[in-house]
Design a protein around this motif. Structure first.
Motif, short mmCIF file in Angstrom:
data_model
loop_
_atom_site.label_atom_id
_atom_site.label_comp_id
_atom_site.label_asym_id
_atom_site.label_seq_id
_atom_site.Cartn_x
_atom_site.Cartn_y
_atom_site.Cartn_z
N ILE A 72 0.84 -1.20 0.00
CA ILE A 72 0.00 0.00 0.00
C ILE A 72 0.88 1.26 0.00
CG2 ILE A 72 -1.63 1.35 1.40
CD1 ILE A 72 -2.87 -1.35 2.23
N LEU A 73 1.95 1.23 0.80
CA LEU A 73 2.85 2.39 0.87
C LEU A 73 3.76 2.51 -0.33
CD1 LEU A 73 4.15 2.60 4.52
CD2 LEU A 73 2.50 4.06 3.40
N GLY A 74 4.09 1.42 -0.96
CA GLY A 74 5.05 1.42 -2.05
C GLY A 74 6.43 1.03 -1.53
N PRO A 75 7.45 1.11 -2.38
CA PRO A 75 8.80 0.71 -1.95
C PRO A 75 9.34 1.69 -0.92
CG PRO A 75 8.86 1.65 -4.14
CD PRO A 75 7.42 1.57 -3.74
N CYS A 76 9.46 1.26 0.32
CA CYS A 76 9.85 2.19 1.37
C CYS A 76 10.73 1.57 2.44
CB CYS A 76 8.61 2.79 2.01
SG CYS A 76 7.54 1.55 2.72
N GLU A 77 11.33 0.43 2.16
CA GLU A 77 12.10 -0.26 3.19
C GLU A 77 13.31 0.56 3.64
OE1 GLU A 77 13.66 -4.71 3.63
OE2 GLU A 77 11.82 -4.46 2.49
N GLN A 78 13.96 1.27 2.72
CA GLN A 78 15.11 2.08 3.08
C GLN A 78 14.70 3.35 3.81
OE1 GLN A 78 18.24 1.17 2.97
NE2 GLN A 78 17.49 -0.78 2.20
N VAL A 79 13.48 3.82 3.58
CA VAL A 79 12.98 5.01 4.26
C VAL A 79 12.82 4.75 5.76
CG1 VAL A 79 11.08 6.68 4.35
CG2 VAL A 79 11.83 5.78 2.17
N ALA A 80 12.66 3.48 6.14
CA ALA A 80 12.45 3.12 7.54
C ALA A 80 13.64 3.52 8.41
CB ALA A 80 12.18 1.63 7.67
#
Length: 96
Positions: A72-80
């Protein structure tokens, strides 16, 4: 009979599904930034094959819910890793 959506708008709170997603994503960030030998990461990797399932639909695992939330959020693993940007991305505001 009054619908839940109507009551939420009158009271000024966000839908429970969105708030639950926000809490799961906060937990994801907490786990994601831990070292590989941390207890919570090791417990997350345990596979429970001995669960006997009945005739009903299988329960959703935390991993499956996280994959759904991340899609739902999109690619965001590095933003964490960046807490300010992560909080902006996952925050659900209460409607007023």
């Amino acid at each position: 009979m009054i619908r839940n959506e109507t009551v939420c708008k009158m009271v000024g709170v966000a839908p429970i599904e969105e708030k639950s997603r926000e809490n799961r994503l906060r937990w994801f960030r907490h786990i994601h930034r831990r070292s590989e030998d941390a207890v919570v990461k090791r417990a997350d990797r345990i596979v429970l094959d001995s669960n006997v399932t009945g005739r009903s639909r299988p329960k959703l695992t935390l991993d499956a819910m996280m994959r759904k939330d991340m899609s739902i959020l999109g690619p965001c693993e590095q933003v964490a890793l960046d807490i300010a940007q992560w909080k902006k991305m996952i925050h659900v505001t209460d409607s007023k």
